[in-house]
Write a protein that holds these residues in place. Structure first.
Motif, short mmCIF file in Angstrom:
data_model
loop_
_atom_site.label_atom_id
_atom_site.label_comp_id
_atom_site.label_asym_id
_atom_site.label_seq_id
_atom_site.Cartn_x
_atom_site.Cartn_y
_atom_site.Cartn_z
N UNK A 122 83.67 13.08 81.85
CA UNK A 122 83.81 13.11 80.40
C UNK A 122 83.76 14.53 79.84
N UNK A 123 82.78 15.31 80.23
CA UNK A 123 82.59 16.60 79.59
C UNK A 123 83.80 17.51 79.80
N UNK A 124 84.26 17.61 81.04
CA UNK A 124 85.41 18.47 81.30
C UNK A 124 86.67 17.92 80.64
N UNK A 125 86.82 16.60 80.67
CA UNK A 125 88.01 16.00 80.06
C UNK A 125 88.03 16.21 78.55
N UNK A 126 86.87 16.04 77.91
CA UNK A 126 86.80 16.18 76.46
C UNK A 126 86.84 17.63 76.00
N UNK A 127 86.20 18.52 76.76
CA UNK A 127 86.07 19.91 76.32
C UNK A 127 87.22 20.80 76.76
N UNK A 128 87.92 20.41 77.82
CA UNK A 128 88.96 21.28 78.36
C UNK A 128 90.33 20.60 78.45
N UNK A 129 90.38 19.41 79.05
CA UNK A 129 91.68 18.77 79.25
C UNK A 129 92.31 18.32 77.94
N UNK A 130 91.54 17.65 77.09
CA UNK A 130 92.13 17.15 75.86
C UNK A 130 92.54 18.29 74.92
N UNK A 131 91.76 19.35 74.75
CA UNK A 131 92.26 20.47 73.95
C UNK A 131 93.53 21.09 74.51
N UNK A 132 93.66 21.14 75.84
CA UNK A 132 94.90 21.67 76.42
C UNK A 132 96.09 20.79 76.06
N UNK A 133 95.89 19.47 76.12
CA UNK A 133 96.97 18.56 75.73
C UNK A 133 97.28 18.68 74.24
N UNK A 134 96.24 18.84 73.43
CA UNK A 134 96.45 18.97 71.99
C UNK A 134 97.26 20.21 71.66
N UNK A 135 97.01 21.28 72.39
CA UNK A 135 97.78 22.50 72.18
C UNK A 135 99.26 22.29 72.52
N UNK A 136 99.52 21.60 73.61
CA UNK A 136 100.91 21.30 74.00
C UNK A 136 101.57 20.38 72.98
N UNK A 137 100.80 19.46 72.44
CA UNK A 137 101.34 18.59 71.39
C UNK A 137 101.69 19.39 70.15
N UNK A 138 100.82 20.31 69.76
CA UNK A 138 101.08 21.15 68.58
C UNK A 138 102.33 22.01 68.77
N UNK A 139 102.60 22.39 70.02
CA UNK A 139 103.79 23.19 70.33
C UNK A 139 105.05 22.34 70.44
N UNK A 140 104.90 21.02 70.36
CA UNK A 140 106.05 20.13 70.49
C UNK A 140 106.47 19.86 71.91
N UNK A 141 105.64 20.28 72.88
CA UNK A 141 105.97 20.06 74.29
C UNK A 141 105.72 18.61 74.68
N UNK A 142 104.69 18.01 74.09
CA UNK A 142 104.33 16.61 74.31
C UNK A 142 104.32 15.91 72.96
N UNK A 143 104.73 14.65 72.93
CA UNK A 143 104.76 13.93 71.67
C UNK A 143 103.43 13.30 71.29
N UNK A 144 102.70 12.77 72.27
CA UNK A 144 101.44 12.08 72.00
C UNK A 144 100.52 12.23 73.21
#
Length: 336
Positions: free
Chosen positions: A146-168
């Motif tokens: 949980x900790x690594x997924x919430x603190x590192x993985x999900x923010x990385x995905x959110x950044x890619x989403x903000x860049x339009x690389x990923x939709x959701x």
């Protein structure tokens, strides 16, 4: 086939999805020809949401799904894959995978929910599929991370989403409690919930489903047959429930539900597919499919009318929880 929009994203998924674990040789071998035919049949039936993962067949599912979709118009379908398990060389192979897939174990899975691990995982997935982008990315089974997924993985995905690389972005698991935390505490748009909102298990009513509604997020329901016990008209001894042999009391319960289904002019598997869709937070049911025949059967079951009276009867007989909310299917919001 109707499409539903994932709120606050540009992504729309068809109400029925193609789960690609089977074409990754889950439990038994599926030929390349059967895998391609299954994807073709799904496309012909109007399915436009396809889900895969590196875990499925140590990359075989991603290879096969990408090849089958390669010549399809990219803007007409949605594909999701997952991150959290990197595929790395196996220095001690035994000749066959030990995690349920009938493939060679020249690679092995390595848990990694770091930012760099997620980015590497997505690069590897794009290489295996041959695609230029992914529409949805889930963190895959982060139960113990949980900790690594919430603190590192999900923010990385959110950044890619903000860049339009990923939709959701989201997470996919077989438990609902931690998925609830992802919906409540992270940037996840949706979750893939496996096996926890079915005719035999409505535990998601206690956490993830009301949380999704509260936060304007959504749920993709997977594992609706609970590993097979709900997949046949008449359940028998020896069938699987959550990857294990089904306990006799659950077989009896499934048979009792099947009896009610028959009285209402439908079948147990048709009701199993329809049931999650009655909850307003659920926008899609994704089923594992490995052959064209399975695809056609699932599409036909998905299309069957299941009367609302069935759910009332199941509640009255205490075969499903009394607090199961039943939305009128004819009045549910749809997008085409």
């Amino acid at each position: 086939m109707h499409r539903r929009k994932i709120p606050h994203t540009p992504v729309q998924v068809t109400e029925l999805g193609f789960g690609a674990s089977g074409i990754g040789n889950l439990y038994r071998t599926t030929s390349a020809e059967d895998a391609a035919a299954a994807v073709d049949a799904a496309w012909d039936a109007g399915i436009r949401y396809y889900d895969t993962a590196p875990h499925y067949g140590l990359g075989l599912s991603e290879h096969r799904l990408g090849a089958a979709l390669h010549d399809r118009p990219r803007d007409q379908y949605v594909i999701s894959s997952k991150a959290g398990r990197l595929l790395v060389p196996n220095n001690h192979p035994t000749g066959v995978d030990t995690e349920g897939f009938v493939v060679r174990d020249d690679l092995r899975r390595q848990w990694d929910f770091s930012r760099d691990g997620v980015l590497r995982s997505l690069e590897d997935t794009l290489e295996r599929t041959g695609l230029d982008r992914l529409d949805i990315v889930y963190l895959h089974d982060p139960d113990d991370h949980w900790q690594q997924a919430a603190d590192h993985a999900m923010p990385a995905l959110a950044e890619l989403r903000a860049q339009g690389v990923i939709g959701a972005i989201g997470a996919g698991m077989n438990q609902s409690a931690l998925l609830t935390r992802f919906l409540r505490e992270t940037a996840a748009d949706l979750v893939m919930l496996a096996g926890r909102y079915t005719l035999l298990d409505q535990s998601a009513l206690d956490d993830v489903l009301p949380t999704a509604q509260e936060h304007g997020k959504t749920v993709v329901a997977a594992g609706v047959f609970n590993s097979g016990l709900l997949s046949q008209n008449r359940p028998t001894e020896g069938m699987k429930y959550d990857y294990q042999s089904a306990p006799p009391e659950l077989v009896d319960r499934a048979r009792a539900i099947a009896d009610v289904c028959e009285r209402y002019g439908t079948t147990l598997p048709a009701a199993a597919i329809a049931f999650p869709r009655t909850h307003p937070a659920v926008i899609n049911v994704t089923l594992g499919m490995r052959t064209a025949e399975q695809v056609r059967r699932n599409v036909e079951l998905h299309a069957r009318h299941v009367p609302n009276g069935l759910w009332d009867e199941l509640r009255a007989q205490d075969l499903i929880r009394a607090d199961v909310p039943i939305a009128d299917e004819e009045r549910r919001p749809r997008r085409s």
